[in-house]
Design a protein around this motif. Structure first.
Motif, PDB file in Angstrom:
ATOM      1  N   ASN A 155       0.858  -1.180   0.000  1.00  0.00           N
ATOM      2  CA  ASN A 155       0.000   0.000   0.000  1.00  0.00           C
ATOM      3  C   ASN A 155       0.894   1.230   0.000  1.00  0.00           C
ATOM      4  OD1 ASN A 155      -2.979  -1.059   0.758  1.00  0.00           O
ATOM      5  ND2 ASN A 155      -1.446  -2.257   1.868  1.00  0.00           N
ATOM      6  N   ARG A 156       0.421   2.267  -0.636  1.00  0.00           N
ATOM      7  CA  ARG A 156       1.245   3.465  -0.772  1.00  0.00           C
ATOM      8  C   ARG A 156       1.616   4.052   0.580  1.00  0.00           C
ATOM      9  NH1 ARG A 156       4.346   4.450  -4.710  1.00  0.00           N
ATOM     10  NH2 ARG A 156       2.645   4.045  -6.186  1.00  0.00           N
ATOM     11  N   ASP A 157       0.848   3.734   1.603  1.00  0.00           N
ATOM     12  CA  ASP A 157       1.198   4.202   2.951  1.00  0.00           C
ATOM     13  C   ASP A 157       2.633   3.822   3.317  1.00  0.00           C
ATOM     14  OD1 ASP A 157      -1.544   3.262   2.516  1.00  0.00           O
ATOM     15  OD2 ASP A 157      -1.990   4.007   4.531  1.00  0.00           O
ATOM     16  N   LEU A 158       3.086   2.689   2.761  1.00  0.00           N
ATOM     17  CA  LEU A 158       4.388   2.157   3.162  1.00  0.00           C
ATOM     18  C   LEU A 158       5.552   3.021   2.712  1.00  0.00           C
ATOM     19  CD1 LEU A 158       3.790  -1.663   2.613  1.00  0.00           C
ATOM     20  CD2 LEU A 158       3.990  -0.444   4.789  1.00  0.00           C
ATOM     21  N   GLN A 159       5.310   3.996   1.850  1.00  0.00           N
ATOM     22  CA  GLN A 159       6.405   4.902   1.508  1.00  0.00           C
ATOM     23  C   GLN A 159       6.810   5.754   2.711  1.00  0.00           C
ATOM     24  OE1 GLN A 159       5.035   7.421  -1.675  1.00  0.00           O
ATOM     25  NE2 GLN A 159       3.973   8.838  -0.285  1.00  0.00           N
ATOM     26  N   GLU A 160       5.927   5.795   3.713  1.00  0.00           N
ATOM     27  CA  GLU A 160       6.234   6.568   4.918  1.00  0.00           C
ATOM     28  C   GLU A 160       7.191   5.848   5.858  1.00  0.00           C
ATOM     29  OE1 GLU A 160       5.305   9.699   5.513  1.00  0.00           O
ATOM     30  OE2 GLU A 160       4.375   9.699   3.522  1.00  0.00           O
ATOM     31  N   ASP A 161       7.668   4.673   5.468  1.00  0.00           N
ATOM     32  CA  ASP A 161       8.590   3.931   6.335  1.00  0.00           C
ATOM     33  C   ASP A 161      10.027   4.416   6.197  1.00  0.00           C
ATOM     34  OD1 ASP A 161       9.245   2.994   3.823  1.00  0.00           O
ATOM     35  OD2 ASP A 161       9.348   0.888   4.424  1.00  0.00           O
ATOM     36  N   LYS A 162      10.309   5.158   5.133  1.00  0.00           N
ATOM     37  CA  LYS A 162      11.702   5.518   4.830  1.00  0.00           C
ATOM     38  C   LYS A 162      12.286   6.497   5.841  1.00  0.00           C
ATOM     39  CE  LYS A 162      11.268   3.119   1.047  1.00  0.00           C
ATOM     40  NZ  LYS A 162       9.813   2.842   1.187  1.00  0.00           N
ATOM     41  N   GLU A 163      11.545   7.568   6.112  1.00  0.00           N
ATOM     42  CA  GLU A 163      12.076   8.588   7.020  1.00  0.00           C
ATOM     43  C   GLU A 163      12.321   8.050   8.428  1.00  0.00           C
ATOM     44  OE1 GLU A 163      11.123  13.085   8.709  1.00  0.00           O
ATOM     45  OE2 GLU A 163       9.804  12.161   7.240  1.00  0.00           O
ATOM     46  N   PRO A 164      11.348   7.348   9.050  1.00  0.00           N
ATOM     47  CA  PRO A 164      11.625   6.813  10.389  1.00  0.00           C
ATOM     48  C   PRO A 164      12.847   5.894  10.422  1.00  0.00           C
ATOM     49  CG  PRO A 164       9.286   6.688   9.913  1.00  0.00           C
ATOM     50  CD  PRO A 164       9.952   7.089   8.636  1.00  0.00           C
ATOM     51  N   LEU A 165      12.992   5.077   9.379  1.00  0.00           N
ATOM     52  CA  LEU A 165      14.117   4.139   9.358  1.00  0.00           C
ATOM     53  C   LEU A 165      15.445   4.854   9.157  1.00  0.00           C
ATOM     54  CD1 LEU A 165      15.287   1.263   9.243  1.00  0.00           C
ATOM     55  CD2 LEU A 165      14.795   1.274   6.776  1.00  0.00           C
ATOM     56  N   LEU A 166      15.549   5.629   8.106  1.00  0.00           N
ATOM     57  CA  LEU A 166      16.838   6.225   7.750  1.00  0.00           C
ATOM     58  C   LEU A 166      17.247   7.341   8.700  1.00  0.00           C
ATOM     59  CD1 LEU A 166      16.381   6.319   3.864  1.00  0.00           C
ATOM     60  CD2 LEU A 166      17.582   4.619   5.247  1.00  0.00           C
ATOM     61  N   MET A 167      16.300   8.172   9.081  1.00  0.00           N
ATOM     62  CA  MET A 167      16.646   9.288   9.956  1.00  0.00           C
ATOM     63  C   MET A 167      17.017   8.812  11.352  1.00  0.00           C
ATOM     64  SD  MET A 167      16.667  11.761   7.954  1.00  0.00           S
ATOM     65  CE  MET A 167      16.993  13.067   9.139  1.00  0.00           C
ATOM     66  N   ARG A 168      16.355   7.785  11.842  1.00  0.00           N
ATOM     67  CA  ARG A 168      16.694   7.307  13.191  1.00  0.00           C
ATOM     68  C   ARG A 168      18.001   6.542  13.208  1.00  0.00           C
ATOM     69  NH1 ARG A 168      15.366  11.251  13.727  1.00  0.00           N
ATOM     70  NH2 ARG A 168      13.301  11.633  12.899  1.00  0.00           N
TER      71      ARG A 168
END
Length: 296
Positions: A155-168
């Motif tokens: 689901n397109r919602d999953l594009q929101e996983d990048k920032e939490p992963l990479l930034m943290r």
């Protein structure tokens, strides 16, 4: 005792290392071949692809492969624990650097002057790391909330996983680096720590355990020592200031060795068991951890 304190965080960070290594094992699975949902009818060999790309395993379900973001949540959770451990360490550094404690002096490179009090040094790096921890916690909640209501598969919602992963990942890495430098440039005032450890009737438990060693039930030993401490408070004395006759007012079986029992150094070194504060136990654990970290 300071070395034992450091070892406590050594245990925490050792668990963090194991958790992150285990996280890598679960992440290191070949996703190629799952396509967008149900794999492909083309004649591919996923095992051969995994071999070429040096993946130790191949994902087992194409739909799960596309939908899975457990690895993101798991990494951010592991990072949250790393940051929590750093934050706890920083909290101690903040308290210990205050005038009320005076246990440590953090280098000027990692502190700033107060905007109004010229004599004050603010432990900014420690406070900032403590604050940054909240951001990692927030991203863990973000990714868990993002995933909780998603239907299969992508689901397109999953594009929101990048920032939490990479930034943290970047934040945690940077906090670890600057924390290490801060600790390397922190002076520990051993004498102030020793003086503080002498207070508060810190060896009262050792008296109770000494009595247990003489066959007295702990509940009775606890009562005896409680009365001794009450007597000290009333007469404004420390345990080391009491005479043998004063000790014998509470238990006739006290002997001259009571003065050795209440000596701080002896109390520390009496805990010889694994995980204890004795010098031998601490050095043994330091050696074990050094060997463990060397294998990483």
């Amino acid at each position: 005792m300071l070395s034992h304190y450091f070892l406590a965080f050594g245990e925490m960070f050792a668990r963090d290392i194991r958790r992150l290594n285990e996280c890598v094992v679960r992440i290191n699975v070949l996703p190629l071949g799952a396509a967008a949902l149900a794999g492909t009818s083309l004649p591919i060999d996923r095992n051969e692809t995994a071999k070429i790309l040096n993946f130790p395993a191949v994902s087992n379900n194409s739909m799960d492969t596309v939908a899975d973001r457990d690895f993101v949540a798991e990494f951010i959770f592991a990072a949250s624990l790393v940051m929590m451990h750093l934050s706890r360490f920083c909290e101690d550094m903040i308290l210990w650097s205050s005038d009320e404690f005076g246990f440590v002096e953090i280098s000027d490179a990692y502190t700033t002057g107060s905007s109004i009090m010229p004599q004050k040094k603010n432990p900014d790096v420690a406070e900032l790391i403590r604050g940054k921890t909240a951001r990692v916690y927030g991203d863990l909640f973000t990714i868990m909330t993002l995933l909780k209501g998603l239907p299969m598969a992508y689901n397109r919602d999953l594009q929101e996983d990048k920032e939490p992963l990479l930034m943290r990942w970047i934040l945690s890495k940077n906090c670890l680096a600057i924390f290490t430098e801060m600790i390397n440039h922190t002076k520990f005032n051993a004498w102030n720590m020793y003086e503080a450890a002498q207070g508060g009737f810190s060896t009262a438990t050792d008296i109770a355990e000494h009595l247990v060693g003489k066959g007295i039930p702990f509940r009775r030993a606890h009562e005896i020592v409680g009365k001794i401490v009450a007597y000290c408070l009333k007469n404004k004395k420390g345990l080391e200031e009491l005479t043998l006759n004063e000790y014998r007012e509470f238990y006739k079986g006290f002997t001259d060795d009571i003065q050795k029992i209440i000596k701080l150094e002896n109390a520390v070194n009496s805990r010889k068991h694994k995980g204890g504060t004795a010098t031998a136990a601490v050095l043994k654990r330091i050696g074990d951890l050094e060997k463990s970290f060397a294998k990483k």
